[in-house]
Design a protein around this motif. Structure first.
Motif, PDB file in Angstrom:
ATOM      1  N   GLY A  36      42.672  42.093  27.417  1.00  0.00           N
ATOM      2  CA  GLY A  36      42.276  42.591  28.732  1.00  0.00           C
ATOM      3  C   GLY A  36      40.854  43.095  28.688  1.00  0.00           C
ATOM      4  N   LYS A  37      40.604  44.208  29.379  1.00  0.00           N
ATOM      5  CA  LYS A  37      39.270  44.787  29.494  1.00  0.00           C
ATOM      6  C   LYS A  37      38.881  45.494  28.190  1.00  0.00           C
ATOM      7  CE  LYS A  37      36.807  47.900  32.565  1.00  0.00           C
ATOM      8  NZ  LYS A  37      36.953  48.871  33.639  1.00  0.00           N
TER       9      LYS A  37
ATOM     10  N   VAL B 284      49.915  41.854  34.955  1.00  0.00           N
ATOM     11  CA  VAL B 284      49.251  41.557  36.216  1.00  0.00           C
ATOM     12  C   VAL B 284      50.317  41.069  37.182  1.00  0.00           C
ATOM     13  CG1 VAL B 284      47.503  40.103  37.326  1.00  0.00           C
ATOM     14  CG2 VAL B 284      47.107  40.996  35.046  1.00  0.00           C
TER      15      VAL B 284
ATOM     16  N   TYR C  13      49.155  42.246  28.841  1.00  0.00           N
ATOM     17  CA  TYR C  13      47.755  42.429  28.500  1.00  0.00           C
ATOM     18  C   TYR C  13      47.551  43.755  27.765  1.00  0.00           C
ATOM     19  CZ  TYR C  13      46.616  38.569  31.604  1.00  0.00           C
ATOM     20  OH  TYR C  13      46.538  37.344  32.184  1.00  0.00           O
TER      21      TYR C  13
ATOM     22  N   SER D 143      44.363  46.476  27.035  1.00  0.00           N
ATOM     23  CA  SER D 143      43.006  46.858  27.401  1.00  0.00           C
ATOM     24  C   SER D 143      42.644  48.162  26.710  1.00  0.00           C
ATOM     25  CB  SER D 143      42.892  47.046  28.917  1.00  0.00           C
ATOM     26  OG  SER D 143      43.136  45.832  29.583  1.00  0.00           O
TER      27      SER D 143
END
Length: 177
Positions: free
Chosen positions: A85-86, A109, A116, A118
């Motif tokens: 992810g981020k 999501v 994910y 992050s």
């Protein structure tokens, strides 16, 4: 009792051997007729086992809400069970690692079954489910200040490189004439 040089055969049934007795005494010749020979050492059987591979130490290395720094390995996996992810990168063996300082966050999501991972480096973005300890917030502020300082330094270094490159171009163009 026996005539000279006469031979008498006696069958010894308990041990399965035949012995010869002559008038001179017991003969040294033994017959192996009916004898059973046993091994003195037991033979070892063969096995198809005995091999094993080294452990790969797969799985989560950092849990949700845990503080990480750039380069920390978050997950070692085969395939992409978790997707990056981020502020997270992925290696060629699907290892997920941190690209920034912050808290690890697992999420999905909407409309997708993918999981994910992050790294959240802004305290305002941190979900309510993570309890942020008071000593961590100043750390976030320090990190943000450091990132601004690093950004300014990178811009200065880029500017200096451009100036040196331009000076070299001028030097080479003037020396060729």
């Amino acid at each position: 009792m026996f005539a000279n040089r006469t031979t008498l055969f006696i069958n010894v049934s308990k041990i399965g051997l035949a012995s010869t007795i002559t008038s001179h005494g017991i003969g040294g010749v033994f017959s192996l007729v009916g004898a059973i020979r046993c091994a003195t050492k037991k033979s070892g059987g063969s096995t198809r086992n005995g091999r094993d591979s080294n452990p790969k130490y797969l799985g989560l290395k950092k849990t949700a809400g845990e503080m990480v720094i750039p380069g920390n390995i978050l997950i070692r996996q085969r395939g992409t069970k978790f997707h990056p992810g981020k502020n997270v990168g992925i290696g060629k063996d699907h290892t997920i690692f941190s690209l920034a300082t912050g808290l690890v966050h697992f999420h999905t999501v909407a409309g997708s079954e993918r999981k994910y991972v992050s790294v959240i480096n802004d305290p305002k973005e941190i979900p309510d489910k993570y309890t942020i300890k008071p000593h961590v917030i100043p750390f976030f502020n320090e990190v943000q200040k450091q990132e601004l300082i690093d950004q300014e330094e990178r811009e200065k270094v880029k500017k200096a490189r451009k100036e040196r490159k331009a000076a070299r171009k001028v030097h080479y163009s003037s020396s060729s004439n």
